[in-house]
Design a protein around this motif. Structure first.
Motif, short mmCIF file in Angstrom:
data_model
loop_
_atom_site.label_atom_id
_atom_site.label_comp_id
_atom_site.label_asym_id
_atom_site.label_seq_id
_atom_site.Cartn_x
_atom_site.Cartn_y
_atom_site.Cartn_z
N ARG A 80 -7.94 14.28 1.97
CA ARG A 80 -8.35 14.51 0.61
C ARG A 80 -9.79 14.83 0.70
NH1 ARG A 80 -5.17 10.15 -3.22
NH2 ARG A 80 -3.30 10.77 -2.38
N ARG A 89 -1.21 15.93 -2.82
CA ARG A 89 -2.25 15.10 -2.17
C ARG A 89 -1.55 14.03 -1.46
NH1 ARG A 89 -5.33 11.81 -6.57
NH2 ARG A 89 -3.40 10.60 -7.25
N HIS A 90 -0.37 14.08 -1.11
CA HIS A 90 0.33 12.74 -0.32
C HIS A 90 0.89 13.43 1.03
CE1 HIS A 90 -0.07 10.77 -4.12
NE2 HIS A 90 -0.28 9.81 -3.53
N PHE A 137 -1.18 10.66 7.75
CA PHE A 137 -2.59 11.06 7.46
C PHE A 137 -3.67 10.22 7.88
CE2 PHE A 137 -3.56 7.71 3.95
CZ PHE A 137 -2.41 7.29 3.80
N ALA A 194 0.68 -1.34 -0.07
CA ALA A 194 -0.12 -0.07 0.13
C ALA A 194 0.93 1.21 0.12
CB ALA A 194 -0.91 0.13 1.14
N ILE A 231 -10.13 9.59 -4.20
CA ILE A 231 -10.15 9.97 -2.64
C ILE A 231 -10.45 8.63 -2.00
CG2 ILE A 231 -11.08 12.21 -2.57
CD1 ILE A 231 -13.96 11.35 -2.34
N ARG A 259 2.89 6.43 5.51
CA ARG A 259 3.54 6.10 4.35
C ARG A 259 4.70 7.03 4.16
NH1 ARG A 259 -1.43 4.36 0.51
NH2 ARG A 259 -2.54 3.12 2.12
N GLY A 290 -10.98 2.22 1.70
CA GLY A 290 -10.22 3.21 2.55
C GLY A 290 -10.37 4.70 2.05
N LEU A 291 -10.84 5.61 2.92
CA LEU A 291 -10.94 6.96 2.47
C LEU A 291 -9.81 8.03 3.04
CD1 LEU A 291 -12.81 9.57 1.62
CD2 LEU A 291 -13.69 9.62 3.91
N GLU A 348 6.25 7.79 1.87
CA GLU A 348 6.45 8.30 0.63
C GLU A 348 7.38 9.57 0.45
OE1 GLU A 348 2.90 7.33 -1.45
OE2 GLU A 348 1.68 8.04 0.35
N ILE A 404 -2.82 19.43 0.46
CA ILE A 404 -3.50 18.77 2.00
C ILE A 404 -2.57 18.84 3.27
CG2 ILE A 404 -4.77 16.85 0.93
CD1 ILE A 404 -2.83 14.90 1.47
N MET A 440 -6.99 7.81 7.85
CA MET A 440 -7.84 7.02 6.93
C MET A 440 -9.25 6.63 7.59
SD MET A 440 -6.57 4.54 4.19
CE MET A 440 -5.27 3.76 4.48
P1 ATP Z 1 -2.59 7.44 -4.69
O1 ATP Z 1 -3.02 6.65 -5.85
O2 ATP Z 1 -3.18 8.63 -4.67
O3 ATP Z 1 -1.16 7.07 -4.15
P2 ATP Z 1 -3.35 4.84 -3.17
O4 ATP Z 1 -3.81 4.20 -4.19
O5 ATP Z 1 -1.85 4.61 -2.97
O6 ATP Z 1 -3.41 6.57 -3.49
P3 ATP Z 1 -4.76 3.63 -0.82
O7 ATP Z 1 -3.98 2.61 -0.54
O8 ATP Z 1 -5.91 3.22 -2.00
O9 ATP Z 1 -3.93 4.71 -1.86
O10 ATP Z 1 -5.29 4.24 0.12
C1 ATP Z 1 -6.73 4.59 0.35
C2 ATP Z 1 -6.86 6.20 0.29
O11 ATP Z 1 -5.91 6.89 1.13
C3 ATP Z 1 -6.51 6.66 -0.98
O12 ATP Z 1 -7.52 6.59 -1.88
C4 ATP Z 1 -6.18 8.23 -0.71
O13 ATP Z 1 -7.54 8.85 -0.27
C5 ATP Z 1 -5.49 8.24 0.75
N1 ATP Z 1 -4.20 8.43 0.67
C6 ATP Z 1 -3.10 7.37 0.08
N2 ATP Z 1 -1.86 7.64 0.19
C7 ATP Z 1 -2.14 8.80 0.98
C8 ATP Z 1 -1.00 9.82 1.59
N3 ATP Z 1 0.23 9.83 1.26
N4 ATP Z 1 -1.67 11.15 1.89
C9 ATP Z 1 -2.98 11.39 2.08
N5 ATP Z 1 -3.81 10.48 1.95
C10 ATP Z 1 -3.46 9.31 1.31
#
Ligand code: ATP
Ligand code: MG
Ligand code: MG
Ligand code: MG
Length: 465
Positions: free
Chosen positions: A439, A241-242, A246, A172, A389, A233, A434-435, A235, A450, A248
């Motif tokens: 976002r 948006r990351h 954060f 993830a 989202i 995460r 997961g929301l 990242e 964000i 969830m």
């Molecule tokens: P993205 O493609 O935007 O990196 P993701 O597919 O890696 O997201 P998921 O693992 O599906 O993310 O996580 C569920 C939700 O968590 C995402 O739909 C998004 O709204 C949110 N999310 C994911 N990574 C982050 C982050 N680093 N910061 C804030 N919100 C996040």
């Protein structure tokens, strides 16, 4: 009696009653007629309350005429109807107690002028005093309360999942290690490398990237659960948006398929947006005026729209045939980037979109394999203006298929012994999503980065305290 500004504006204190409001001076204006107007803000609502201060108060010369933005005060007076436009009530002040002075008004960083949102990020400890962060925080609070209420009304249990975990939810995101190791005396392997497997009291441990697998164990016993907590995460991304930390919201539902949770996602988003529209009107009007013109209209459009639904395979066709040049090429099998997602929601469907049935190779092992053998029952909810989202899926409940997928992806069955147990003992179809909470807040407020919708952003190069 002690009153909050919002309670006075709401008319909770009858005209003529004496109240004390406690807060911080926004502005002071002195009229030639020998009265001063103090605007006092306490964060309970968007606007400060106006105090009309007569010059016969005994500290008028010595204190009141020295008040500047940021000073903290207790202001007592009689509730009167306001003559000023937009204001309902104000105070005819009988006493002002200064609680705390601003030691050097000329250098007070929050003096009444506009600061760029980027500059405010450097002032993480003082930015809560600004209009914009105050409004963000009230909306954020409203949305999180609404989400809890939504699940409570539907009979979900709030299950908190661990922040320290060994599970990586299959890619993830990059994980932060949690270590109890003595940095001066690190354990070594036979190969002479640091033995990080001994990290957490002798085991390997990380900060959670998603509570999903843990939530599944509770859904497979209590039927409907959700988590709402911090997620981490590592990242090293500098997107708007990351974040590295954060929040969830992750519901998990037994006996539910992908369409059931797609419906749940739609209901939840609309419920939360309606709450913001009714409870945070003034804050939203501020965002519409100062941040994003369409902030209110697009929420109203969202709550009255029907979500579009499209198969991943069809979405790829739409993107290929739309004639638009994207930065990243479109091919069946890609993980869509935000430009693709936004095109689908904003330009093609002109509505929130649920994209379903992604190629299995870009998704995690636990997503349920479809009959075509190529795709899995996964979904993303894409919102106009922001892209993904929500990410969700129906989980693989068939042990033999799960084992096949683990093997295909080079994962060890033994590592997932507890997860496999859920399939061995009374397995049920189940689904969840997961929301990303920030976002959501970003979408509702129109605040596009964000980092500005969470009190203390954790991201590369963000202030750390
Ligand atoms: P993205 O493609 O935007 O990196 P993701 O597919 O890696 O997201 P998921 O693992 O599906 O993310 O996580 C569920 C939700 O968590 C995402 O739909 C998004 O709204 C949110 N999310 C994911 N990574 C982050 C982050 N680093 N910061 C804030 N919100 C996040
Ligand atoms: Mg990601
Ligand atoms: Mg994604
Ligand atoms: Mg996703």
């Amino acid at each position: 009696s002690i009153a909050t500004v919002v309670s006075v504006f709401n008319g909770e204190h009858s005209v003529g009653s004496q109240v004390t409001v406690r807060g911080w001076v926004r502005t002071r204006r002195d009229s030639k007629a020998g009265i001063s107007f103090l605007a006092v803000y306490d964060g309970s609502c968007f606007n400060p309350i106006q105090g009309v201060v007569p010059n016969n108060l005994n500290n008028y010369q010595d204190e009141i005429l020295k008040l500047t933005a940021g000073c903290s005060v207790e202001m007592t007076g009689e509730v009167v109807e306001s003559q000023g436009k937009g204001q309902t009530f104000e105070l005819q002040v009988t006493e002002v107690k200064v609680v705390g002075w601003v030691d050097d008004p000329d250098t007070y960083p929050m003096a009444a002028k506009r600061h760029s949102i980027e500059h405010l990020r450097e002032l993480a400890h003082l930015r809560p005093r600004t209009n914009i962060i105050g409004a963000v925080m009230r909306v954020r609070n409203c949305l999180s309360q609404a989400i809890h209420r939504f699940y409570h009304e539907r009979g979900f249990l709030w299950a908190s999942t661990p922040l320290i975990t060994a599970s990586d939810c299959e890619g993830a995101g990059e994980m932060f290690r949690v270590s109890t190791l003595d940095m001066q005396n690190l354990p070594m392997t036979d190969k002479g490398e640091v033995d990080y497997d001994k990290d957490f009291f002798g085991k390997e441990a990380f900060l959670t990237v998603s509570g999903q697998l843990n939530a599944e164990t509770y859904a497979c016993a209590l039927s409907k659960v959700y988590t709402f907590g911090p997620t981490f995460r590592a990242e090293n991304s500098n997107t708007s948006r990351h974040l590295a930390e954060f929040w969830m919201v992750e519901p998990e539902v037994a006996f539910a398929d992908l369409d059931d949770v797609a419906g749940l996602a739609e209901d939840m988003l609309k419920y939360a947006f309606n709450a913001a529209l009714t409870e945070c009107r003034e804050d939203l009007e501020f965002f519409a005026q100062r941040v994003e013109k369409t902030a209110i209209e697009r929420l109203e459009a969202f709550v009255s729209s029907d979500f579009a639904q499209v198969d991943y395979t069809d979405a790829i066709q739409i993107l290929k045939n739309c004639g638009k040049k994207f930065e990243f090429d479109v091919e069946w099998g890609i993980d869509m980037s935000s430009e693709h997602e936004r095109f689908l929601a904003e330009e093609h469907f002109k509505a929130p979109v649920v994209v379903k049935n992604y190629p299995k190779d870009i998704k995690a092992f636990y997503m349920r394999l479809n009959d075509d053998g190529k795709t899995v029952a996964a979904m993303d909810v894409l919102a106009p203006g922001i892209g993904e989202i929500i990410g969700g899926a129906q989980r693989e409940e068939r042990l033999e298929v799960l084992d096949m997928r683990l093997e295909e992806m080079g994962l060890e069955k033994e590592d997932y012994w507890w997860y496999r147990d859920l399939r061995r003992y009374g397995t049920v179809p189940h689904s969840g999503f997961g929301l990303g909470f920030e976002r959501l807040v970003s979408y509702v407020t129109g605040v596009s980065n964000i980092r500005d919708v969470i009190p203390f952003p954790r991201a590369p190069r963000s202030a750390n305290f």
